[in-house]
Design an enzyme around this catalytic site. Structure first.
Site, PDB file in Angstrom:
ATOM      1  N   LYS A  65       0.830  -1.210   0.000  1.00 34.65           N
ATOM      2  CA  LYS A  65       0.000   0.000   0.000  1.00 34.65           C
ATOM      3  C   LYS A  65       0.861   1.257   0.000  1.00 34.65           C
ATOM      4  O   LYS A  65       0.643   2.182  -0.794  1.00 34.65           O
ATOM      5  CB  LYS A  65      -0.939  -0.017   1.209  1.00 34.65           C
ATOM      6  CG  LYS A  65      -2.031   1.039   1.152  1.00 34.65           C
ATOM      7  CD  LYS A  65      -2.915   1.030   2.398  1.00 34.65           C
ATOM      8  CE  LYS A  65      -3.730  -0.249   2.531  1.00 34.65           C
ATOM      9  NZ  LYS A  65      -4.834  -0.348   1.547  1.00 34.65           N
ATOM     10  N   ARG A 135      -3.319   2.771   8.331  1.00 35.03           N
ATOM     11  CA  ARG A 135      -3.542   1.469   7.699  1.00 35.03           C
ATOM     12  C   ARG A 135      -2.256   0.647   7.761  1.00 35.03           C
ATOM     13  O   ARG A 135      -1.161   1.179   7.625  1.00 35.03           O
ATOM     14  CB  ARG A 135      -3.930   1.639   6.229  1.00 35.03           C
ATOM     15  CG  ARG A 135      -5.314   2.211   5.994  1.00 35.03           C
ATOM     16  CD  ARG A 135      -5.580   2.298   4.490  1.00 35.03           C
ATOM     17  NE  ARG A 135      -6.905   2.800   4.202  1.00 35.03           N
ATOM     18  CZ  ARG A 135      -7.199   4.091   4.007  1.00 35.03           C
ATOM     19  NH1 ARG A 135      -6.254   5.016   4.093  1.00 35.03           N
ATOM     20  NH2 ARG A 135      -8.442   4.439   3.742  1.00 35.03           N
ATOM     21  N   GLY A 144      -5.922 -10.773   7.963  1.00 31.01           N
ATOM     22  CA  GLY A 144      -5.596 -11.141   9.338  1.00 31.01           C
ATOM     23  C   GLY A 144      -4.883 -10.016  10.046  1.00 31.01           C
ATOM     24  O   GLY A 144      -4.813  -9.979  11.271  1.00 31.01           O
ATOM     25  N   MET A 146      -4.187  -5.733  10.808  1.00 31.29           N
ATOM     26  CA  MET A 146      -5.064  -4.688  11.350  1.00 31.29           C
ATOM     27  C   MET A 146      -5.941  -4.008  10.295  1.00 31.29           C
ATOM     28  O   MET A 146      -5.499  -3.742   9.193  1.00 31.29           O
ATOM     29  CB  MET A 146      -4.215  -3.643  12.066  1.00 31.29           C
ATOM     30  CG  MET A 146      -5.023  -2.885  13.080  1.00 31.29           C
ATOM     31  SD  MET A 146      -4.152  -1.421  13.623  1.00 31.29           S
ATOM     32  CE  MET A 146      -4.431  -0.366  12.224  1.00 31.29           C
ATOM     33  N   ARG A 379      -5.807   0.041  -8.202  1.00 31.32           N
ATOM     34  CA  ARG A 379      -5.287  -1.329  -8.233  1.00 31.32           C
ATOM     35  C   ARG A 379      -5.735  -1.990  -9.535  1.00 31.32           C
ATOM     36  O   ARG A 379      -6.596  -1.470 -10.243  1.00 31.32           O
ATOM     37  CB  ARG A 379      -5.770  -2.125  -7.026  1.00 31.32           C
ATOM     38  CG  ARG A 379      -7.269  -2.207  -6.945  1.00 31.32           C
ATOM     39  CD  ARG A 379      -7.713  -2.874  -5.665  1.00 31.32           C
ATOM     40  NE  ARG A 379      -9.174  -2.753  -5.552  1.00 31.32           N
ATOM     41  CZ  ARG A 379      -9.860  -3.001  -4.466  1.00 31.32           C
ATOM     42  NH1 ARG A 379      -9.249  -3.333  -3.359  1.00 31.32           N
ATOM     43  NH2 ARG A 379     -11.183  -2.907  -4.452  1.00 31.32           N
ATOM     44  N   HIS A 495     -13.775 -41.400 -15.457  1.00 29.68           N
ATOM     45  CA  HIS A 495     -14.301 -41.622 -16.807  1.00 29.68           C
ATOM     46  C   HIS A 495     -15.221 -40.485 -17.207  1.00 29.68           C
ATOM     47  O   HIS A 495     -15.093 -39.903 -18.288  1.00 29.68           O
ATOM     48  CB  HIS A 495     -15.041 -42.964 -16.836  1.00 29.68           C
ATOM     49  CG  HIS A 495     -15.631 -43.292 -18.170  1.00 29.68           C
ATOM     50  ND1 HIS A 495     -16.934 -43.004 -18.486  1.00 29.68           N
ATOM     51  CD2 HIS A 495     -15.079 -43.834 -19.279  1.00 29.68           C
ATOM     52  CE1 HIS A 495     -17.166 -43.389 -19.732  1.00 29.68           C
ATOM     53  NE2 HIS A 495     -16.054 -43.901 -20.230  1.00 29.68           N
ATOM     54  N   SER A 811       4.918 -40.580 -26.579  1.00 28.69           N
ATOM     55  CA  SER A 811       3.865 -39.698 -26.096  1.00 28.69           C
ATOM     56  C   SER A 811       3.637 -40.054 -24.636  1.00 28.69           C
ATOM     57  O   SER A 811       3.255 -41.182 -24.323  1.00 28.69           O
ATOM     58  CB  SER A 811       2.598 -39.883 -26.918  1.00 28.69           C
ATOM     59  OG  SER A 811       1.616 -39.006 -26.434  1.00 28.69           O
ATOM     60  N   CYS A 878       0.032 -36.797 -23.964  1.00 32.88           N
ATOM     61  CA  CYS A 878      -1.377 -36.904 -24.351  1.00 32.88           C
ATOM     62  C   CYS A 878      -2.266 -37.223 -23.167  1.00 32.88           C
ATOM     63  O   CYS A 878      -3.401 -37.610 -23.335  1.00 32.88           O
ATOM     64  CB  CYS A 878      -1.551 -37.925 -25.462  1.00 32.88           C
ATOM     65  SG  CYS A 878      -1.071 -39.595 -25.000  1.00 32.88           S
ATOM     66  N   TYR A 898       5.438 -31.375 -28.372  1.00 33.08           N
ATOM     67  CA  TYR A 898       4.031 -30.973 -28.460  1.00 33.08           C
ATOM     68  C   TYR A 898       3.240 -31.466 -27.265  1.00 33.08           C
ATOM     69  O   TYR A 898       3.684 -32.366 -26.550  1.00 33.08           O
ATOM     70  CB  TYR A 898       3.393 -31.469 -29.766  1.00 33.08           C
ATOM     71  CG  TYR A 898       3.238 -32.973 -29.837  1.00 33.08           C
ATOM     72  CD1 TYR A 898       2.092 -33.602 -29.346  1.00 33.08           C
ATOM     73  CD2 TYR A 898       4.230 -33.760 -30.396  1.00 33.08           C
ATOM     74  CE1 TYR A 898       1.959 -34.979 -29.403  1.00 33.08           C
ATOM     75  CE2 TYR A 898       4.100 -35.142 -30.454  1.00 33.08           C
ATOM     76  CZ  TYR A 898       2.962 -35.746 -29.947  1.00 33.08           C
ATOM     77  OH  TYR A 898       2.827 -37.104 -29.993  1.00 33.08           O
TER      78      TYR A 898
END
Lengths: 926, 926
Positions: A65, A135, A144, A146, A379, A495, A811, A878, A898
């Site tokens: 920040k 902040r 968690g 402040m 942001r 499956h 493969s 594959c 590939y």
């Protein structure tokens, strides 16, 4: 509030001096980077009036920040001035037994003076008091820690000053009331409810519902009660001295670094505990001081569709939280253009500047206090996939970012949204259960519990959702016609999940909450009873099961999407193929940019209605001759299947795997036969039928296996029954040769599954080459082809150097490889894998994303050994991982040629492959 | 006879000169070793008259037989003189398009003269002809090559000479007849049957049965017919010139090197095809020239029991083949001592010399021709295990060999004979089927088909053989009381095989010929129908199933065996532990020399009658509380089991594995429940019972898995149900602490099964350490313990470096590792593994001997990674491979600390571990 534990207190004390020395060095080093003059010892960094000490590059010291506020200030964005106490002070605070050094408060006072000067107000002043927000802010956003404290600096006297300054008594008391409440809970550690109860009581008394209906007198009374509560809880008065308030708030922020929640979060996310948090102190500005004040939020581009137009809302004379609270209806920013054109112009120019600086859509907050515009926050703006792609493409055209950067910032998984219908985000849904999001997209339809019913209902024109405990190859016909699939068992590679993703059908699996009774055609969940033909919807993107028909949206594939995908092709090194068994799927994949078929599972063709009887005939054959007769009948079917695929693939390579699953998958289930036989026996009426069923059961039992995944399947079938491989190879090459005769380019690649030893491969290769050469000779054509193997057995990877002496391509079947490297059956492991992930034993499901440490290690070993042994070895993947972005990046790293994935994941794979080249880090850590 | 293919003919021609040069060098080098003067170019090596050119060290050139004859000659053994044509000539023969060079025949003539001189006879002489034998002889003994030719040198004239010399007309003609027959078939390639037919016809004519009944006139007629046959088959006369006979025989030997059978044998055994064969020509001696002749065979020590006494038989005036033909009854050698003491004395001294020279029991042949003793052959004598051990120990005491050599020459597998009863080798058996020899030893008994019946019958004092399709943990009670086990399914590591070996019960598995019907209590095989209570025998050493009760012998464990085993302990580096679940097994293992328990499978304790209901209660529990209640009831049982083990093990370490198998193994089978439920439904009489069974089925189905081997088992159980691990650890440490309180030494090692990730191990270790420390504190004792893991999942080996940061020991579970590295389920793979081995795809069953290339590679990787990460990591193996000699040697090589095997394999493992140190090569290649 109990004292937080000091980390390594004793050790830290002893080495304190030394530690500070190291610290200075670190600061100097960091400061040098931003080219500021040398600073001797510095804990406080100012921002305001167009200039800040530090910026994004001092993130380590200023936290996220603080760095952002400094950065904005430096690029000329009007941010309310303030200063940041560095994370270094947090460590020093713990080293000093939680005492702040005097020197810090001196620095704070000096910086405060600068703020006062810029804001024309004075901290603690009775007439014109400067108020501050406090902040926390660590390097990484961290829940968690402040909460924010607003309006710091108010007390009995300065509140009067605020009334004088604004002429708004209610505003002033309400601000004071809020401050005490926040300070009491956040700094003094008093339960929030204690304060809420007091307010509730007051509202009950007046029978009002909204805080805004409270009068000044009410607020004064509440303030008095708040102060009493504080006295009674802490034994001390609420501090009236603004500097004491300030000191206590700073300490509270530092203490919150070691909140149990913060510690837990750091552990989970592996954030080092010595990073510390910074404290940001900033002048308050108010959008609710009068009609020359306003406040709003917005995006630099439309976050839904990516349109390059300022998008947002504002409210006149209001506080930031009012815009989102929904009490008053905010106005769209276009209104501001008409009503306050000078403010709008200024806002537009500032946000464009932010976008240009951060090179991305910004989500911003702003406030106008008495005519003066302040940006409070900016942001990265969250966006839909549609907007993300459009904005990225636009920004490349605007020369704001490079193509590489555009690729870097689109998450492959987002593309799913562009490829499937999604549930209308505005619809009100009755979610009745949740399972695993196995295949993205949403679908609604009537419930069916069997493939037969699915086909019947679908033929009569109904949309159906197939609901099963789990699916098996018998269900394929029903799955193919279903709009969506829901199962109560199975994991991400069960499956149902694999088939559904292959078909692009939305699917939720492993939804264990629902109890499915297929015989009685009903499932129950949480008191709901759902019967056949009742309507449900499934959301395969989220895993939700929804009662009734959920409204869906089919997002358009805009031109930018196509353009973007072309860029990925220019950049990526990995080829992208598809897993497809039928021409329809292959066609879809080609539309999505596939460059070949990486896996055609021949057995999926065996389950079709017209073939299953022939397959069973083959399996039940008692002699080789009988088996060959049955195979001869299957041959024309297989041949025409392959011909269809070759035609669709227009010269792209087509990798066809020989028969893989254990034969009993094609036979009726043992359990069903047992019940039938028992019934027939007890009825004792049809001895013929009983005998027939008993014989069938005998064969089923003969073929049944305790662990079919590790049984007689893959090349083991083709070795023991060479006639099966012969028939398949004949079908492949007759199909290829007939097309080659017509001058069509065909590139068959025959792949032997489940090879574990060189000898197995050689055995099958001999059959392939022999039958292929015979067929090519018979047809008198020229045809190039390859013979290679799946590497899916660990032993194949371990001995890949040997196997590559004979195999022309590898493969990697990482589904089976993962099963065997982990010893997890993907049909069974769902239950405990979920437990493992929930309990931190696994960080992710290894069937979803490749386990780089174990499975990946053995795959990489196989790639290296294979390529060392045969230089031109083609290597692909594959398994399901071929469509998972993280896995694809890993495949790129270890040198694969590939990846191959289901048709609907082809665009995702193309993007991931490009990201593997351009990198992903910059964007994700920002 | 077709011309044999010439290997690499063309290439060989071109480089001939060069090749000969290299050859000379090689010869020189070899010759130097035996310290003979320089030889320029030499193809023929003489032996005879106490001196030979070359010996065992010229094996490459002389072949095995030639080297042996030379060696014997050199050490002063009277061997009929002769000479050897070297293997080099064989290559030259092929290089020269199968022509022998002139120079060779010169050398042959020269050497022949030396033989003539020594024998006082002349080759081709009409009055006193020298006859020769011709034999092939390659470096390695090789079936498929040329048979022996005897009596070479006989023709019409020399036969007359032989009659003159011996005065035995029948002997001479019979010798001539034999020579023509051998020459005709072996050299001229005429079918043997053609000659046999002629003899048969003659015998039919005279209505006689034995060749010996043929008269001189018959023999003459036969000789005449033989010669006609040769003329008609080859177009040429039978060669009368002794030198032509010689030349043709030499060529025939060289040609036989490339017989199809010989080529096939070389391929199978990976013998290089360019080694070539030698030809041995040797003077004939005859034991049948009169009563001053005799012939015999013998062993230097008793091959049955190893006793150091000459053992053998002889016949006066007989040929060698008569001794073994069984026509005349030979006399034991002791008779020779009395009848011909001078010959016996000479024989004893010669054979002692041979034994001393070869340092091993010799199997010899001898002939006395006219009072002169010749040794014809000597080779390593085959012997029983009993004899092998006794002789080895004796020879060490006689200082003939070292302890290391003694260890080198006993095959570990032989020891099985010493540990189990064996079937009387003289018994006539009716073998009705053959399966896999899963657990050695023989047993007879009455057939039973269920555990209940086995227990019942055994309690009534009967011996039982349990026959099942396959066994499962339910059958343990029956298996424990059975004398033998026979299954129709499963491989070498199936449940039946593993349990039987563990218990030392003879077992035959995977006997697929037999069809078992357990319901009808009958099995059939090849027309035999065998019902309950009928008698059969199983031979677990050979895999035979025998009708009726086969007579068995229980070999005595002599003192030498114990002595020998002590030597193995002095030499080996590997520790040897045992896999034992109950005190009885542990006790047996200790007797066999085990040094600890490497694997105690706690679940085996769960199947006992009194515990199974509690285990089921635990599994069916619906809440954690219910489950803990059931576990609390199990605790005392487990505790007393462990206490028993600890007491037996007397301070040796005891590795206890936490619960491993999937829970449904403890529940009734799904199929049985389905049938029961269907019956109950149809009867519709007992709704309560139906409901109960349906509920049970629901739970069984919930727990059932497609691939239980890859399912919810091992540490996955202990992680999801930590209370199970807690109970087991509590039982272990309460048992240990109670003994420690009594000052007994207890060394518990808790082993977590099926770990695949560090996180899994850490999760379980936390429970072990917590509960252990609590218990130790409670009992106020000091107790050292270790926490380690099974490495049986490939991923565990791949990440062994990580896991070793927490684990204090590894034990490789190579059963599961083999299953996963190969993707073979050991319960299912039996069928195709057998096919694989028969078809040369696998060279051996990887569940029997570790696959060093694949499984071994990943195990070695795990050992290295583990020890690199934790220096004092203890590493062992507890799979079935821990008892396999080859695997044990591999374990030694890769640096394991110990092996663990079933009790009956402990002695085998001790020996194999010692062999790993002393080596095995010398003996096996000799």
């Amino acid at each position: 509030m109990p004292r937080a534990k000091k980390p390594k207190a004793k050790k830290a004390k002893k080495t304190e001096t030394k530690k500070v020395k190291i610290t200075k060095k670190a600061i100097k080093k960091a400061v040098k980077k931003v080219k500021e003059p040398e600073i001797k010892e510095k804990f406080v960094y100012f921002f305001g009036g167009g200039k800040a000490q530090g910026g994004e590059k001092l993130r380590d010291l200023l936290g996220g920040k603080g760095a952002g506020l400094a950065e904005m200030t430096n690029i000329g964005i009007p941010v309310p001035p303030g200063f940041t106490i560095s994370t270094q002070m947090c460590n020093l605070f713990y080293d000093r037994d939680m005492n702040l050094p005097q020197i810090l408060m001196q620095e704070v006072r000096e910086n405060l003076k600068k703020v006062e000067k810029l804001m024309g107000a004075k901290f603690g002043d009775l007439k014109n008091p400067l108020l501050l927000s406090v902040r926390s802010g660590a390097k990484f956003s961290m829940p968690g820690m402040m909460d924010t404290i607003l309006n710091l600096g108010l007390n009995e006297e300065t509140t009067e000053g605020l009334i004088q300054k604004t002429g708004n008594e209610r505003f002033a008391y309400d601000s004071y009331r809020r401050f005490i409440q926040m300070f009491g809970s956040v700094v003094l550690g008093i339960d929030k409810n204690e304060f809420e109860k007091i307010i509730e009581k007051k509202k009950e008394h007046h029978r009002i519902k909204m805080d805004t209906s409270l009068m000044v007198s009410d607020l004064k009374d509440i303030i008095s009660k708040f102060k009493k509560k504080i006295k009674s809880k802490t034994g001390e008065e609420f501090p009236q001295d603004p500097f004491l308030q300030l000191l206590m708030s700073i300490e509270a922020v530092f203490k919150s670094w070691n909140n149990p929640r913060a510690i837990h979060y750091r552990k989970l996310n592996q954030i080092p505990s010595d990073l510390g948090t910074a404290v940001n102190l900033q002048a308050m500005v108010f959008g609710n001081m009068g009609d020359d004040c306003l406040t709003g939020v917005g995006f630099t581009r439309n976050p839904s569709n990516g349109e390059n137009l300022l998008f947002g809302e504002y409210l006149v004379n209001a506080q930031g939280e009012d815009v989102v609270a929904g009490i008053r209806t905010p106005k769209p920013l276009e209104k501001l253009k008409k009503e306050r054109s000078e403010i709008y112009k200024k806002l537009l120019s500032l946000t464009k500047k932010l976008e240009k600086h951060y090179q991305d859509i910004q989500d911003f907050e702003f406030t106008v206090q008495q005519g003066k515009l302040f940006m409070l926050q900016t942001r990265r703006g969250k966006r839909t996939a549609h907007a993300a792609v459009k904005a990225a493409v636009d920004m490349v055209k605007e020369k704001l970012i490079s193509k590489e950067e555009a690729i870097r910032r689109i998450e492959p998984a987002q593309l799913d949204q562009l490829l499937h219908p999604v549930i209308d985000p505005d619809a009100k849904l009755e979610v009745i259960a949740r399972g695993l999001a196995a295949s993205p997209g949403a679908a609604s339809g009537k419930i069916v519990f069997s493939a037969e019913e699915a086909v019947k209902l679908a033929e009569s024109g109904e949309d159906v959702i197939m609901v099963r405990k789990e699916t098996n190859p018998d269900d394929i016909s029903g799955m193919a016609v279903a709009r969506g699939i829901l199962t109560s068992r199975g994991g991400m590679t069960s499956h149902a999940a694999v088939v559904a993703r292959g078909m692009g059908i939305p699917c939720v699996v492993g939804c264990e909450e629902i109890k499915v009774n297929e015989e009685r055609k009903v499932f129950t969940v949480k008191g709901y009873i759902l019967r056949e033909k009742e309507s449900i919807s499934v959301n395969g993107t989220t895993g939700e099961v929804i009662l009734g028909t959920a409204p869906t949206i089919k997002p358009a594939l805009t031109g930018e999407f196509g353009e973007f995908m072309e860029w990925t092709d220019q950049i990526r090194k990995l080829g992208v193929r598809t897993n497809a068994d039928v021409p329809k799927d292959a066609e879809q994949a080609i539309k999505f940019g596939a460059e070949g078929i990486g896996l055609c599972r021949t057995e999926h063709m065996f389950f079709a209605k017209d073939r299953l009887p022939l397959v069973r005939e083959m399996i039940l054959a008692k002699t080789r001759e009988e088996r060959e007769q049955a195979l001869n009948k299957l041959l024309p079917f297989q041949k025409s299947d392959f011909k269809g695929l070759f035609e669709v693939m227009k010269g792209f390579p087509v990798t066809i795997r020989t028969l893989d699953p254990p034969l009993h998958e094609f036979l009726p289930k043992k359990e069903e036969l047992l019940v039938e036989i028992t019934e027939l026996r007890m009825k004792n009426e049809e001895p013929e039928k009983l005998k027939e069923k008993e014989e069938l059961l005998a064969r089923v039992e003969e073929l049944s296996e305790f662990n079919p995944m590790l049984g007689h399947r893959g090349c083991r079938l083709g070795i023991v029954y060479p006639e099966i491989t012969e028939m398949q190879v004949k079908a492949i090459f007759e199909a290829a040769c007939e097309l080659a005769k017509k001058k069509k380019v065909v590139v068959p690649e025959v792949m032997i599954p489940l090879v574990g030893t060189l000898e197995e491969f050689v055995n099958q290769k001999e059959i392939v080459v022999r039958v292929a050469e015979e067929t090519i000779k018979k047809y008198k054509v020229k045809l190039k082809y390859l013979v290679g193997t799946m590497i899916e057995i660990p032993r194949a990877s371990l001995t890949a150097d040997e196997i590559a002496t004979e195999a022309e391509f590898f493969s990697f079947g990482t589904n089976d490889m993962t099963q065997m490297v982990y010893g997890y059956s993907r049909d069974d492991a769902g239950k405990f894998i979920r437990y493992y992930i929930e309990h931190g034993i696994l960080s992710q499901d290894p069937f979803v994303s490749i386990d780089q440490k174990g499975v990946g290690q053995i795959v990489a070993m196989g790639v290296k050994k294979g390529k060392d042994s045969r230089k031109d070895l083609k290597v692909g993947i594959c398994g399901e991982h071929g469509g998972d972005p993280e896995s694809i990046i890993f495949c790129h790293k270890i040198g694969l040629d590939y990846v191959s994935c289901s048709p609907y994941r082809v665009p995702i794979a193309r993007l991931a492959a490009a990201k593997a080249v351009v990198g992903t880090e910059d964007y994700t850590t920002a």
